[in-house]
Write a protein that holds these residues in place. Structure first.
Motif, PDB file in Angstrom:
ATOM      1  N   LEU A   1      44.325  49.714  35.164  1.00 30.98           N
ATOM      2  CA  LEU A   1      43.181  49.037  34.556  1.00 30.98           C
ATOM      3  C   LEU A   1      42.102  50.029  34.132  1.00 30.98           C
TER       4      LEU A   1
ATOM      5  N   VAL B   1      45.721  39.000  42.965  1.00 30.53           N
ATOM      6  CA  VAL B   1      44.719  38.339  42.134  1.00 30.53           C
ATOM      7  C   VAL B   1      43.962  37.318  42.981  1.00 30.53           C
TER       8      VAL B   1
ATOM      9  N   SER C   1      46.837  38.641  33.942  1.00 30.52           N
ATOM     10  CA  SER C   1      46.350  38.357  35.301  1.00 30.52           C
ATOM     11  C   SER C   1      46.694  36.931  35.711  1.00 30.52           C
TER      12      SER C   1
ATOM     13  N   LEU D   1      44.902  41.315  28.790  1.00 28.16           N
ATOM     14  CA  LEU D   1      45.028  41.513  30.236  1.00 28.16           C
ATOM     15  C   LEU D   1      44.648  40.258  31.017  1.00 28.16           C
TER      16      LEU D   1
ATOM     17  N   LEU E   1      48.269  45.627  36.279  1.00 25.72           N
ATOM     18  CA  LEU E   1      47.079  45.144  36.977  1.00 25.72           C
ATOM     19  C   LEU E   1      46.720  45.995  38.196  1.00 25.72           C
TER      20      LEU E   1
END
Length: 321
Positions: A50, A109, A94, A90, A45
């Motif tokens: 990404l 996040v 997350s 993904l 992440l």
């Protein structure tokens, strides 16, 4: 009000429901990340990872030069799914990351957003609101998009949903080990931000520190406080709001030293919310505010019997309000 905090293990299910049942067909699913919280480049992440996985066009940097000069630490808005498409693996990753961060003081996040609008427009709006929600002078702009700050904005501003603009719905960690959905409200004229909202954002770092300490103590210490909580998240419903109230109460008593503020608030949360009404505590706080002593040293000199007498002299309290 829920009787038990939502277990962090339910983050993936909450995100699945948000991305499927609550998402309209014409909306994209975005992931908002704050690299300033710290994320190693090899993490799936991380922004470089990404970009490798989704392509550079899927990642939009949000200009936060007023907060941090280095562009690599600017927030990143990641398009996880285009309108009508299924979120990739993904998305689950997350959610798992957010669950691990649930009790942290910093969050990589910052949540998931639903919107019909392109990422560039959403990013500009988030950046502009950092200016709109600035802290009291001479302090600068505020990172309102960070999870606990967002939770505090919601409890301190009755029309907080008006700040979302192009974002219809925002699923975010809520500062107590769970997550919550923040819905947009129609903008009713020019947005007016009360001074109390700015003051709350200014003391947000102390509130975050208090939440972390409260959670740790609550996990190991029995307490007579009215809202002791033994749920999976470790904190009761509306914990950020209660922590905010205690910080502001202590601040109103003249306390400015961070250690004194934390000490006073933790005692109100873990022993009795009305401690500031007791003459002995009032004397101790006044001396601490004048710089004559530190509250931690003073309170440490009180044995259990002394605390019992102090609590017995106070009115019964059923909440922290």
């Amino acid at each position: 009000m829920q009787s038990q905090a939502e277990p962090a293990t339910r983050y993936p299910q909450r995100l699945h429901d948000f991305a499927t049942r609550q998402r309209n067909p014409e909306e994209a699913l975005y992931l908002l990340l704050d690299p300033f919280a710290g994320c190693p480049p090899e993490h799936p992440l991380s922004v470089p990872a990404l970009i490798d996985a989704l392509g550079s066009e899927a990642v939009t940097r949000i200009d936060c030069s007023g907060l941090v000069r280095d562009r690599q630490y600017w927030p990143a808005l990641v398009q996880l799914a285009t309108p009508g498409s299924v979120p990739p693996a993904l998305a689950a990753a997350s959610a798992a990351c957010a669950a691990r961060e649930a009790t942290a003081s910093r969050h990589h996040v910052c949540g998931w957003l639903l919107s019909e609008q392109p990422a560039a427009l959403i990013g500009r709006h988030i950046s502009q609101q950092c200016q709109v929600l600035h802290q009291p002078p001479p302090h600068g702009i505020t990172a309102w998009f960070q999870p606990v700050r967002l939770a505090l904005l919601r409890v301190s501003m009755s029309n907080a949903g008006e700040v979302l603009g192009p974002i219809r719905s925002w699923l975010h960690p809520d500062g107590r080990g769970s997550c919550a959905v923040f819905e947009r409200q129609p903008l009713a004229g020019e947005l007016v931000v009360p001074d109390a909202v700015r003051a709350t954002q200014h003391v947000a770092p102390q509130i975050i520190q208090l939440l972390v300490a409260w959670r740790r103590l609550n996990a190991v210490q029995q307490t007579c406080a009215p809202w002791h909580f033994a749920g999976a998240a470790g904190l009761p419903d509306h914990a950020p709001a209660q922590a905010m109230k205690q910080i502001l109460k202590a601040f109103e008593q003249g306390l400015r030293d961070r250690a004194d503020l934390q000490c006073m608030c933790l005692h109100m949360l873990m022993i009795h919310p009305l401690l500031l009404q007791h003459p002995t505590i009032q004397r101790d706080v006044a001396q601490a505010a004048a710089g004559e002593q530190r509250l931690a040293a003073r309170f440490a000199s009180y044995d259990d019997r002394t605390w019992s007498h102090i609590v017995a002299a106070l009115p019964q309290a059923r909440s922290y309000s």
